[in-house]
Design a protein around this motif. Structure first.
Motif, short mmCIF file in Angstrom:
data_model
loop_
_atom_site.label_atom_id
_atom_site.label_comp_id
_atom_site.label_asym_id
_atom_site.label_seq_id
_atom_site.Cartn_x
_atom_site.Cartn_y
_atom_site.Cartn_z
N LEU A 63 0.83 -1.21 0.00
CA LEU A 63 0.00 0.00 0.00
C LEU A 63 0.86 1.25 0.00
CD1 LEU A 63 -2.87 -0.27 2.62
CD2 LEU A 63 -3.07 -0.14 0.16
N HIS A 64 0.55 2.19 -0.87
CA HIS A 64 1.13 3.53 -0.83
C HIS A 64 -0.03 4.51 -0.85
CE1 HIS A 64 5.15 1.90 -1.80
NE2 HIS A 64 4.51 1.11 -2.66
N SER A 65 0.30 5.80 -0.72
CA SER A 65 -0.74 6.80 -0.86
C SER A 65 -0.17 8.02 -1.54
CB SER A 65 -1.31 7.14 0.53
OG SER A 65 -2.39 8.03 0.37
N GLU B 281 12.17 3.07 3.46
CA GLU B 281 12.48 4.26 2.66
C GLU B 281 11.24 5.11 2.39
OE1 GLU B 281 15.83 4.82 0.54
OE2 GLU B 281 16.23 4.14 2.58
N HIS B 282 10.18 4.83 3.13
CA HIS B 282 8.91 5.53 2.89
C HIS B 282 9.09 7.05 2.84
CE1 HIS B 282 5.01 7.27 3.86
NE2 HIS B 282 5.51 7.69 4.99
N SER B 283 9.91 7.57 3.77
CA SER B 283 10.04 9.03 3.85
C SER B 283 10.80 9.60 2.66
CB SER B 283 10.75 9.41 5.15
OG SER B 283 12.04 8.85 5.15
N PHE C 243 4.12 13.46 -2.16
CA PHE C 243 4.55 12.56 -1.09
C PHE C 243 3.89 11.20 -1.21
CE2 PHE C 243 4.68 16.81 1.00
CZ PHE C 243 6.02 16.83 1.34
N CYS C 244 4.54 10.22 -0.58
CA CYS C 244 3.84 8.99 -0.25
C CYS C 244 3.40 9.19 1.19
CB CYS C 244 4.75 7.77 -0.35
SG CYS C 244 3.92 6.26 0.20
N THR C 245 2.13 8.98 1.46
CA THR C 245 1.67 9.30 2.80
C THR C 245 1.03 8.09 3.50
OG1 THR C 245 0.23 10.81 4.04
CG2 THR C 245 -0.42 10.33 1.81
N GLU C 246 1.58 6.91 3.11
CA GLU C 246 1.16 5.68 3.80
C GLU C 246 2.45 4.96 4.11
OE1 GLU C 246 -2.49 4.19 3.41
OE2 GLU C 246 -1.63 3.41 5.25
N PHE C 247 2.68 4.61 5.36
CA PHE C 247 3.95 3.98 5.69
C PHE C 247 4.12 2.68 4.93
CE2 PHE C 247 6.76 1.26 8.21
CZ PHE C 247 7.88 2.04 8.14
N CYS C 248 5.20 2.64 4.11
CA CYS C 248 5.34 1.50 3.19
C CYS C 248 6.71 0.84 3.30
CB CYS C 248 5.09 1.97 1.75
SG CYS C 248 6.16 3.33 1.25
N GLY C 249 7.43 1.10 4.38
CA GLY C 249 8.72 0.44 4.55
C GLY C 249 9.80 1.45 4.91
#
Ligand code: CUA
Length: 436
Positions: free
Chosen positions: A144-146, A187-189, A179-185
């Motif tokens: 999941l990403h956002s 390197e999410h930030s 941004f990606c605004t769903e914690f996805c691992g």
């Protein structure tokens, strides 16, 4: 009060902000008013010098009750109404919207345009024209990403195996964060990108600038073109026409956005998710008036191929004349068939009629039984009877496949009655004899 929202760069942004600010202001006002009154009363009427301050008992004040019931009701209804209006506007997309396909994967955003232009990677910059509606169709390839563009006030989950979208109309030239605004691992930030809103001319220049090709950023061909090739090579064309004529399956002419009823009476509308499901698991939704004939492509198409087929189906919108004849048969017409042996002609039919989609030549099990060593093979049918594969059996299986189903398989094959002449059927039989 509390005006901390980022720059407004889309048409909808001021409306989203109005709703947000209104709710914030109301919350602050009532928090201060209620807590303030509470504190004021607690101090004013505290017990002093051993004496209580008893307040007068007020009963049934109609004016007060109407005010404190009516006013919040009106405020709440207004906030809800305004929110629904803005949400509807956020989800609406005009047909003229520029479509960009986005794939989220750990930990990059990849963007693909209709002409095949691709950009991607951490910090990738994609460009849209100012004042034109944009629709971003998104899917994920792992978790999941956002997808979030604060300046446009759009945010939507990106889910593997499913398509979602955001739509907006940028109103201000500039460079904005994605941004990606769903914690996805881990390197999410760092899963960041940039959107550059540019003038129409600058956008066109960027879109058609293929100097990036050298860096390998540009896909060679537009996805719709890749999809057209798949349409021919995996055999869609055997059952789905491009000119509106009814074959075994519904025509692809103007299929995207089509609405109708399914077998069983439920309504359907063709969008990205519908097409994906129909490719992977065709029996899930059968259009009224058709039957479940299509082999499932689960595990046989990757996400990029599914995306290409969707792009192709979108392109069959009636704006260009349909190319009903697949390249394979164009090529075939140039060859003098009389010079070929029956088995060679049969092999051509095997390829043209896309038997290859379901019947392998090397022994691997696909949707139907393999053709390796098929002639003379004996086996059990679903009804318990035993059959040895001979000319008559093959002929029957081609013209009316549902007559005998080999045990362990399901009736998936379209009947070729009326589509192949007796000579062609004989050629196929001769070809099958050679597959050992
Ligand atoms: Cu992708 Cu967080």
């Amino acid at each position: 009060m509390f005006r901390y929202l980022p720059e407004q760069a889309s048409e909808i942004a001021p409306h989203v902000d109005f709703a947000n600010n209104l709710i914030t202001d109301l919350s602050v006002f009532f928090t201060v008013a209620i807590c303030g009154a509470m504190l004021y009363m607690a101090i004013k009427y505290r017990k002093r010098g051993g004496r209580d301050h008893e307040t007068p008992m007020i009963r049934g004040n109609h004016f007060l009750e109407i005010v404190w019931t009516g006013l919040p009701t009106i405020v709440c209804i207004f906030v809800a109404w305004y929110g629904i209006e803005v949400y509807a506007a956020l989800r609406a997309t005009p047909d003229s919207a520029l479509e960009i396909n986005v794939t989220g994967q750990k930990w990059v955003w990849n963007f693909e345009y209709e002409n095949g232009k691709r950009v991607g990677g951490q910090g990738a910059e994609f460009v849209v024209p100012v004042n034109k509606p944009v629709k971003i169709v998104m899917t994920g390839s792992d978790v999941l990403h956002s997808f979030f563009i604060p300046a446009m006030r759009v945010k939507q989950d990106v889910v593997p195996g499913k398509y979602s979208y955001v739509a907006f109309r940028p109103t201000k030239v500039g460079l904005y964060d994605v941004f990606c605004t769903e914690f996805c691992g881990t390197e999410h930030s760092r899963m960041l990108a940039k959107i550059r809103v540019a003038s129409e001319a600058e956008y066109e220049r960027w879109l058609n600038d293929d100097s990036a090709k050298i860096k390998g950023e540009m896909n060679k061909r537009p996805p719709a073109e890749v999809g057209r090739e798949l349409y021919n090579s995996i055999g869609c064309m055997a059952c789905h026409s491009l000119d509106g004529s009814k074959k075994i399956g519904p025509s692809f002419l103007k299929i995207f956005g089509r609405e109708g009823t399914l077998d069983g009476g439920k309504p359907y509308k063709v969008d990205e998710n519908y097409i994906r499901e129909s490719l992977l698991n065709p029996k899930a939704k059968i259009v009224d008036g058709y039957s479940n004939q299509m082999p499932p492509f689960e595990g046989r198409l990757d996400d990029a191929q599914i995306g290409a087929l969707i792009a192709f189906m979108k392109s069959v919108d009636g704006s260009k004349p349909a190319e009903a004849a697949p390249p394979a048969s164009e090529e075939a017409s140039k060859i003098d068939l009389t010079k070929l042996s029956p088995a060679e002609r049969g092999e051509r039919i095997y390829k043209e009629k896309i038997c290859i989609t379901c019947h392998s030549l090397d022994g691997t099990r696909v949707v139907g039984p393999t053709f390796k060593g098929i002639y003379g093979r004996s086996g059990k049918m679903a009804d318990g009877s035993s059959v040895t594969v001979d000319d008559a059996y093959i002929k029957e299986s081609i013209l009316s496949p549902n007559a005998k189903i080999v045990e362990g398989y399901s009736p998936m094959m379209p009947p070729y009655q009326g589509q192949l002449s007796d000579e062609q059927v004989q050629d196929v039989i001769e070809f099958l004899k050679t597959v050992k």
